[in-house]
Write an enzyme that holds these catalytic residues in place. Structure first.
Site, mmCIF file in Angstrom:
data_model
loop_
_atom_site.group_PDB
_atom_site.id
_atom_site.type_symbol
_atom_site.label_atom_id
_atom_site.label_comp_id
_atom_site.label_asym_id
_atom_site.label_seq_id
_atom_site.Cartn_x
_atom_site.Cartn_y
_atom_site.Cartn_z
ATOM 1 N N ARG A 188 30.005 41.726 49.931
ATOM 2 C CA ARG A 188 30.380 41.567 48.525
ATOM 3 C C ARG A 188 30.048 42.808 47.702
ATOM 4 O O ARG A 188 30.714 43.116 46.718
ATOM 5 C CB ARG A 188 29.676 40.335 47.932
ATOM 6 C CG ARG A 188 29.903 40.163 46.437
ATOM 7 C CD ARG A 188 29.400 38.822 45.925
ATOM 8 N NE ARG A 188 28.005 38.605 46.206
ATOM 9 C CZ ARG A 188 26.984 39.126 45.509
ATOM 10 N NH1 ARG A 188 27.229 39.944 44.500
ATOM 11 N NH2 ARG A 188 25.738 38.840 45.813
ATOM 12 N N TYR A 199 47.066 39.960 24.913
ATOM 13 C CA TYR A 199 47.430 38.992 25.948
ATOM 14 C C TYR A 199 46.798 37.644 25.592
ATOM 15 O O TYR A 199 45.587 37.543 25.408
ATOM 16 C CB TYR A 199 46.885 39.545 27.262
ATOM 17 C CG TYR A 199 47.061 38.756 28.510
ATOM 18 C CD1 TYR A 199 48.301 38.259 28.895
ATOM 19 C CD2 TYR A 199 45.975 38.557 29.362
ATOM 20 C CE1 TYR A 199 48.449 37.559 30.081
ATOM 21 C CE2 TYR A 199 46.108 37.861 30.558
ATOM 22 C CZ TYR A 199 47.342 37.363 30.903
ATOM 23 O OH TYR A 199 47.485 36.683 32.090
ATOM 24 N N ASP A 213 43.121 47.563 27.118
ATOM 25 C CA ASP A 213 43.967 47.148 28.237
ATOM 26 C C ASP A 213 45.060 48.199 28.397
ATOM 27 O O ASP A 213 45.903 48.372 27.518
ATOM 28 C CB ASP A 213 44.566 45.772 27.957
ATOM 29 C CG ASP A 213 45.323 45.195 29.140
ATOM 30 O OD1 ASP A 213 45.884 45.982 29.934
ATOM 31 O OD2 ASP A 213 45.367 43.962 29.273
ATOM 32 N N LYS A 271 49.969 44.450 38.401
ATOM 33 C CA LYS A 271 51.230 45.002 37.919
ATOM 34 C C LYS A 271 51.575 46.302 38.661
ATOM 35 O O LYS A 271 51.959 46.273 39.813
ATOM 36 C CB LYS A 271 51.161 45.246 36.420
ATOM 37 C CG LYS A 271 50.748 44.113 35.498
ATOM 38 C CD LYS A 271 51.152 42.734 35.806
ATOM 39 C CE LYS A 271 50.990 41.803 34.621
ATOM 40 N NZ LYS A 271 50.044 40.702 34.814
#
Length: 389
Positions: free
Chosen positions: A54, A107, A179, A204
């Site tokens: 991790r 968003y 962002d 994206k």
């Protein structure tokens, strides 16, 4: 890490170490939790490069180091989704009793997050007009810790004056979170312009093929320590399979964005000629309200744009999209394919007002031939007009 003068070369070569992987060019997918140690002493002292799956592995390290160079960042962390990257950036620097300023065009899941989770955690939030620029100073309170922006907004594509906002923020010792999914650091070097935490929904354009979900946060020197500690202590981890797909996609980011930019510009200019269209929202157009900011700060534009139809019944807007053959109806964007959806910003605005009479249609312009996309939309407008009576 090797340094590259050209971003094109960086994208093609960053984090490629065939000597570490038996000569293979691409970093293999490392799936694993346990990393074993040769002795108890080596485990106590943590001398190995990799200690636990991790925390790090060759797959995640390859992507974070490549993105760190692309962003010009002090460091980069990976998150399991774009939304997770947004919330990670916020909570790494804002906590109980702190005040957060957020652009009104963000968003919508970010609005939901701060109104529900943020409120429960004792975070005060004020939404501001994304076009406010240096006047953001009037919203700063003694407990303001961060200003959150989205450049441009993902529905109506307003571009904030990041230079003005970061100047004011840093004068008050406030961090700026942005962002940067739409422009990516390739077209919008946000950290270079003063942003402290640069977010991408790597789902994206970094992934670019609509087959993985991933988020990234890259930090300036002043924000890196807080981000690194928060990310580690909350146990965030991205799937090595998705990381590998992001590494693959990143190699072609420059050539894909160039095509998205070219195609979207052609479609946007064509939309401006249509009688059915009241307005087109695409920063690369001279008609865009913040086109001057786009020219000043951006090196290109991506494939996401919106347009407003003239007043019409819902059935007409639905008919425009329902039978398109090349545009699919769906959320997300940034892949090779074109997408369309109808959006209503009205419920997710509080500092500004969306009062348009027409329907807002968001398009993602993919890598298809733009003439084919225009022909597809033209047939859609024919259906739209038939229902106007």
């Amino acid at each position: 890490m090797k340094k590259y003068k050209s971003v094109k070369t960086l994208l093609a070569h960053a984090s490629i170490e065939p000597e570490q992987h038996h000569g293979f060019v691409n970093t293999p997918v490392y799936r694993g939790s346990t990393v074993v140690f040769p002795t108890c002493e080596s485990m106590r002292e943590g001398r190995q490069k990799y200690i636990y799956g991790r925390w790090n592995n060759p797959s995640t390290e390859a992507l974070t180091q490549a993105l760190q160079q692309l962003e010009g960042a002090q460091g980069t962390v990976l998150c399991p989704s774009g939304l997770s990257a947004c919330t990670t950036a916020i909570l790494s620097v804002v906590g109980a009793g702190d005040h957060l300023l957020i652009a009104d065009n963000v968003y919508s899941p970010i609005r939901a997050f701060v109104e529900h989770v943020g409120n429960r955690l004792g975070i005060e939030v004020t939404f501001y007009d994304p076009a406010i620029g240096a006047d953001i100073a009037g919203f700063i309170q003694p407990n303001t810790k961060a200003i959150y922006a989205e450049s441009p907004g993902s529905l109506t594509l307003e571009i904030p004056d990041i230079r003005a906002i970061t100047k004011v923020a840093h004068e008050h010792d406030i961090l700026v979170i942005a962002d940067n999914t739409w422009g990516t650091p390739l077209y919008f070097p946000s950290l270079e312009l003063g942003v402290d935490l640069s977010i991408m929904a790597a789902t994206k354009y970094i992934v670019g093929h609509s087959d993985a979900i991933l988020g990234t946060v890259s930090a300036s020197e002043r924000a890196w320590d807080s981000l690194k500690k928060y990310h580690f202590n909350t146990g965030l981890f991205a799937s090595p399979d998705d990381v590998s797909l992001a590494l693959r996609g990143m190699r072609t980011l420059e050539v894909r964005l160039e095509r998205h930019f070219k195609n979207a510009t052609l479609v946007a200019k064509w939309l401006e000629t249509r009688d059915e269209v009241e307005a087109v929202y695409y920063p690369a157009l001279a008609s865009h309200p913040q086109h001057h900011l786009w020219k000043r700060d951006f090196k290109g534009a991506s494939g996401l744009l919106s347009f407003l139809t003239k007043p019409s019944p819902q059935a007409a807007a639905d008919a425009l999209l329902d039978n398109l053959s090349l545009f699919s109806i769906g959320y997300s964007w940034g892949g090779f394919e074109s997408l369309a959806m109808i959006a209503d910003p009205t419920p997710v605005r509080s500092a500004t007002t969306w009062a348009a009479d027409g329907h807002l249609v968001r398009l993602h312009i993919g890598l298809e031939d733009p003439d084919d996309l225009i022909a597809d939309l033209e047939r859609g407008f024919e259906r739209f007009n038939r229902l106007l009576g």
